[in-house]
Motif scaffolding. Structure first.
Motif, PDB file in Angstrom:
ATOM      1  N   LEU A   1       1.512 -12.199  10.190  1.00  0.00           N
ATOM      2  CA  LEU A   1       2.031 -10.845   9.967  1.00  0.00           C
ATOM      3  C   LEU A   1       2.219 -10.564   8.480  1.00  0.00           C
ATOM      4  N   LEU A   2       2.703 -11.573   7.741  1.00  0.00           N
ATOM      5  CA  LEU A   2       2.919 -11.406   6.302  1.00  0.00           C
ATOM      6  C   LEU A   2       1.597 -11.079   5.607  1.00  0.00           C
ATOM      7  N   HIS A   3       0.550 -11.837   5.919  1.00  0.00           N
ATOM      8  CA  HIS A   3      -0.739 -11.586   5.288  1.00  0.00           C
ATOM      9  C   HIS A   3      -1.390 -10.305   5.817  1.00  0.00           C
ATOM     10  N   ASP A   4      -1.181  -9.989   7.106  1.00  0.00           N
ATOM     11  CA  ASP A   4      -1.674  -8.710   7.649  1.00  0.00           C
ATOM     12  C   ASP A   4      -1.077  -7.538   6.875  1.00  0.00           C
ATOM     13  N   ASP A   5       0.214  -7.634   6.562  1.00  0.00           N
ATOM     14  CA  ASP A   5       0.889  -6.551   5.846  1.00  0.00           C
ATOM     15  C   ASP A   5       0.289  -6.339   4.461  1.00  0.00           C
ATOM     16  N   ILE A   6      -0.127  -7.441   3.817  1.00  0.00           N
ATOM     17  CA  ILE A   6      -0.785  -7.309   2.507  1.00  0.00           C
ATOM     18  C   ILE A   6      -2.119  -6.591   2.676  1.00  0.00           C
ATOM     19  N   MET A   7      -2.906  -7.032   3.663  1.00  0.00           N
ATOM     20  CA  MET A   7      -4.234  -6.434   3.878  1.00  0.00           C
ATOM     21  C   MET A   7      -4.130  -4.969   4.263  1.00  0.00           C
ATOM     22  N   ASP A   8      -3.094  -4.626   5.024  1.00  0.00           N
ATOM     23  CA  ASP A   8      -2.902  -3.241   5.466  1.00  0.00           C
ATOM     24  C   ASP A   8      -2.111  -2.409   4.462  1.00  0.00           C
ATOM     25  N   ASN A   9      -1.607  -3.060   3.409  1.00  0.00           N
ATOM     26  CA  ASN A   9      -0.709  -2.414   2.444  1.00  0.00           C
ATOM     27  C   ASN A   9       0.462  -1.722   3.152  1.00  0.00           C
ATOM     28  N   ALA A  10       1.026  -2.409   4.135  1.00  0.00           N
ATOM     29  CA  ALA A  10       2.134  -1.854   4.925  1.00  0.00           C
ATOM     30  C   ALA A  10       3.438  -1.919   4.145  1.00  0.00           C
ATOM     31  N   ASP A  11       4.241  -0.888   4.279  1.00  0.00           N
ATOM     32  CA  ASP A  11       5.518  -0.816   3.575  1.00  0.00           C
ATOM     33  C   ASP A  11       6.656  -1.464   4.362  1.00  0.00           C
ATOM     34  N   VAL A  12       6.564  -1.388   5.685  1.00  0.00           N
ATOM     35  CA  VAL A  12       7.699  -1.774   6.532  1.00  0.00           C
ATOM     36  C   VAL A  12       7.241  -2.684   7.660  1.00  0.00           C
ATOM     37  N   ARG A  13       8.062  -3.676   7.962  1.00  0.00           N
ATOM     38  CA  ARG A  13       7.867  -4.544   9.115  1.00  0.00           C
ATOM     39  C   ARG A  13       9.227  -4.718   9.782  1.00  0.00           C
ATOM     40  N   ARG A  14       9.325  -4.361  11.046  1.00  0.00           N
ATOM     41  CA  ARG A  14      10.581  -4.463  11.801  1.00  0.00           C
ATOM     42  C   ARG A  14      11.729  -3.764  11.067  1.00  0.00           C
ATOM     43  N   ASN A  15      11.408  -2.567  10.574  1.00  0.00           N
ATOM     44  CA  ASN A  15      12.387  -1.698   9.896  1.00  0.00           C
ATOM     45  C   ASN A  15      12.910  -2.271   8.583  1.00  0.00           C
ATOM     46  N   GLN A  16      12.213  -3.241   8.018  1.00  0.00           N
ATOM     47  CA  GLN A  16      12.587  -3.787   6.717  1.00  0.00           C
ATOM     48  C   GLN A  16      11.373  -3.793   5.800  1.00  0.00           C
ATOM     49  N   ALA A  17      11.633  -3.814   4.500  1.00  0.00           N
ATOM     50  CA  ALA A  17      10.530  -3.828   3.538  1.00  0.00           C
ATOM     51  C   ALA A  17       9.682  -5.082   3.716  1.00  0.00           C
ATOM     52  N   THR A  18       8.378  -4.909   3.647  1.00  0.00           N
ATOM     53  CA  THR A  18       7.487  -6.062   3.740  1.00  0.00           C
ATOM     54  C   THR A  18       7.633  -6.927   2.482  1.00  0.00           C
ATOM     55  N   VAL A  19       7.199  -8.174   2.578  1.00  0.00           N
ATOM     56  CA  VAL A  19       7.405  -9.129   1.481  1.00  0.00           C
ATOM     57  C   VAL A  19       6.726  -8.670   0.203  1.00  0.00           C
ATOM     58  N   HIS A  20       5.500  -8.151   0.316  1.00  0.00           N
ATOM     59  CA  HIS A  20       4.798  -7.756  -0.912  1.00  0.00           C
ATOM     60  C   HIS A  20       5.405  -6.508  -1.542  1.00  0.00           C
ATOM     61  N   LYS A  21       6.212  -5.750  -0.766  1.00  0.00           N
ATOM     62  CA  LYS A  21       6.925  -4.605  -1.341  1.00  0.00           C
ATOM     63  C   LYS A  21       8.282  -5.035  -1.907  1.00  0.00           C
ATOM     64  N   LYS A  22       8.957  -5.945  -1.219  1.00  0.00           N
ATOM     65  CA  LYS A  22      10.281  -6.411  -1.677  1.00  0.00           C
ATOM     66  C   LYS A  22      10.153  -7.310  -2.913  1.00  0.00           C
ATOM     67  N   TRP A  23       9.120  -8.138  -2.931  1.00  0.00           N
ATOM     68  CA  TRP A  23       8.837  -8.973  -4.091  1.00  0.00           C
ATOM     69  C   TRP A  23       7.573  -8.415  -4.765  1.00  0.00           C
ATOM     70  N   ASP A  24       6.455  -9.071  -4.606  1.00  0.00           N
ATOM     71  CA  ASP A  24       5.181  -8.564  -5.111  1.00  0.00           C
ATOM     72  C   ASP A  24       4.057  -9.244  -4.348  1.00  0.00           C
ATOM     73  N   GLU A  25       2.823  -8.799  -4.567  1.00  0.00           N
ATOM     74  CA  GLU A  25       1.703  -9.278  -3.760  1.00  0.00           C
ATOM     75  C   GLU A  25       1.427 -10.761  -3.981  1.00  0.00           C
ATOM     76  N   ASN A  26       1.496 -11.224  -5.233  1.00  0.00           N
ATOM     77  CA  ASN A  26       1.241 -12.636  -5.509  1.00  0.00           C
ATOM     78  C   ASN A  26       2.251 -13.535  -4.801  1.00  0.00           C
ATOM     79  N   THR A  27       3.514 -13.134  -4.825  1.00  0.00           N
ATOM     80  CA  THR A  27       4.553 -13.890  -4.127  1.00  0.00           C
ATOM     81  C   THR A  27       4.274 -13.926  -2.634  1.00  0.00           C
ATOM     82  N   ALA A  28       3.876 -12.794  -2.083  1.00  0.00           N
ATOM     83  CA  ALA A  28       3.609 -12.723  -0.649  1.00  0.00           C
ATOM     84  C   ALA A  28       2.451 -13.641  -0.255  1.00  0.00           C
ATOM     85  N   ILE A  29       1.392 -13.660  -1.062  1.00  0.00           N
ATOM     86  CA  ILE A  29       0.243 -14.521  -0.762  1.00  0.00           C
ATOM     87  C   ILE A  29       0.656 -15.990  -0.799  1.00  0.00           C
TER      88      ILE A  29
END
Length: 324
Positions: free
Chosen positions: A76-104
């Protein structure tokens, strides 16, 4: 005697005990964040259920069950990066809360963590569990690749789509049940039957998601209706409609698919009307029921604890009853 609800609680308790954050905290804090987002914990729960079908001692399956939840959340974390999703389960996605490199990088660490948890079993079952985990992990990646390719392909068949959702969604649920069965000492035949049960329930579940995106109720479905239509997502409904439509009906459908500027609600209603005319909603229901019945037939042949088999039947029915 354990129920599915009991097993869900056990999983949640076990997750709360885990210490995900060590140094460097910048790598591990996102993992704790993702694992703390909640969710139904279906995959680890199914792993424990698969184990309890064959033994009273489910403790050996606890850590491997978490490997499946960690892996699922990694995807799901990597899907959110690929989809550039802002929210997952009503919370900010990891790449939005931190940054894309951190999320990867945190996602990569989650995959490794998943393997570490999967290997926390005795040597008797270790190879079977790790081999199954590895096969499932690569199949999920294959499914995701197909899903991305389908966005730009114009030759996708219904059979292609069914294989894609089998890989992307169903095999992980199937592997969860089979992992528990292996650890619980099931025979190869019973473990494979449980896999068949999980795979077919996973297919039915994903087809129902397609159906509910068009025909569901926003209050019970939990997300906006018609998103797949707006995005021209190649679902079971759309692919069947493209296969069946002819003449003016096909022209209308292609007009909406190719429209660059449109009112979203108007498009949803127009495409839904085309679906109704072609009765692809009935085809979707028939296919859901086909997979559901196939799943229950496999479960009925499992030589396991009858009380947990009944729990699994009830679990399957609840998944399919979301639209009824």
């Amino acid at each position: 005697m354990y129920t599915i609800t009991d097993l869900q609680k056990l999983v949640e308790q076990e997750i709360s005990k885990q210490q995900f954050v060590v140094e460097p905290k910048g790598l591990y804090q996102p993992i704790e964040y993702v694992m703390g987002m909640g969710g139904k914990r279906i995959r680890p729960t199914m792993c424990l259920a698969g184990c309890y079908l064959f033994t009273d001692d489910i403790q050996p399956a606890l850590k491997p069950s978490l490997s499946l939840e960690i892996f699922h959340n990694f995807t799901l974390l990597h899907d959110d990066i690929m989809d550039n999703a802002d929210v997952r389960r009503n919370q900010a996605t990891v790449h939005k809360k931190w940054d894309e490199n951190t999320a990867i990088l945190s996602g990569d660490a989650m995959l490794i963590k998943a393997y570490q948890y999967a290997s926390k079993i005795n040597g008797q079952h270790l190879k079977k569990v790790i081999d199954l985990f590895s096969q499932t992990a690569i199949e999920v990646c294959e499914g995701q690749q197909y899903d991305m390719e389908f966005e730009t392909r114009d030759d996708v068949e219904v059979s292609d789509y069914l294989n894609m959702i089998r890989l992307k969604t169903a095999v992980l649920l199937a592997a969860s049940l089979k992992t528990g069965a292996i650890i619980g000492g099931a025979s190869d035949d019973d473990a494979n039957l449980l896999y068949e049960f999980g795979e077919n329930i996973g297919l039915a579940f994903q087809l129902q998601d397609d159906f509910l995106d068009v025909y569901g109720d926003i209050e019970t479905f939990g997300k906006a209706i018609g998103g797949d239509i707006v995005a021209n997502k190649k679902t079971f409904l759309l692919l069947n409609a493209l296969q069946l439509a002819s003449g003016s009906l096909r022209n209308d459908l292609l007009k909406w698919i190719n429209a660059a500027d449109f009112d979203a609600q108007e498009k949803i209603e127009a495409v839904k009307t085309i679906y109704n005319t072609l009765k692809v909603d009935e085809l979707a229901r028939e296919k859901m029921n086909f997979y559901f019945e196939k799943a229950i037939a496999a479960l009925n042949r499992v030589n396991g604890r009858e009380s947990m088999k009944e729990q699994l039947r009830h679990f399957a029915v609840k998944l399919i009853e979301r639209s009824r």
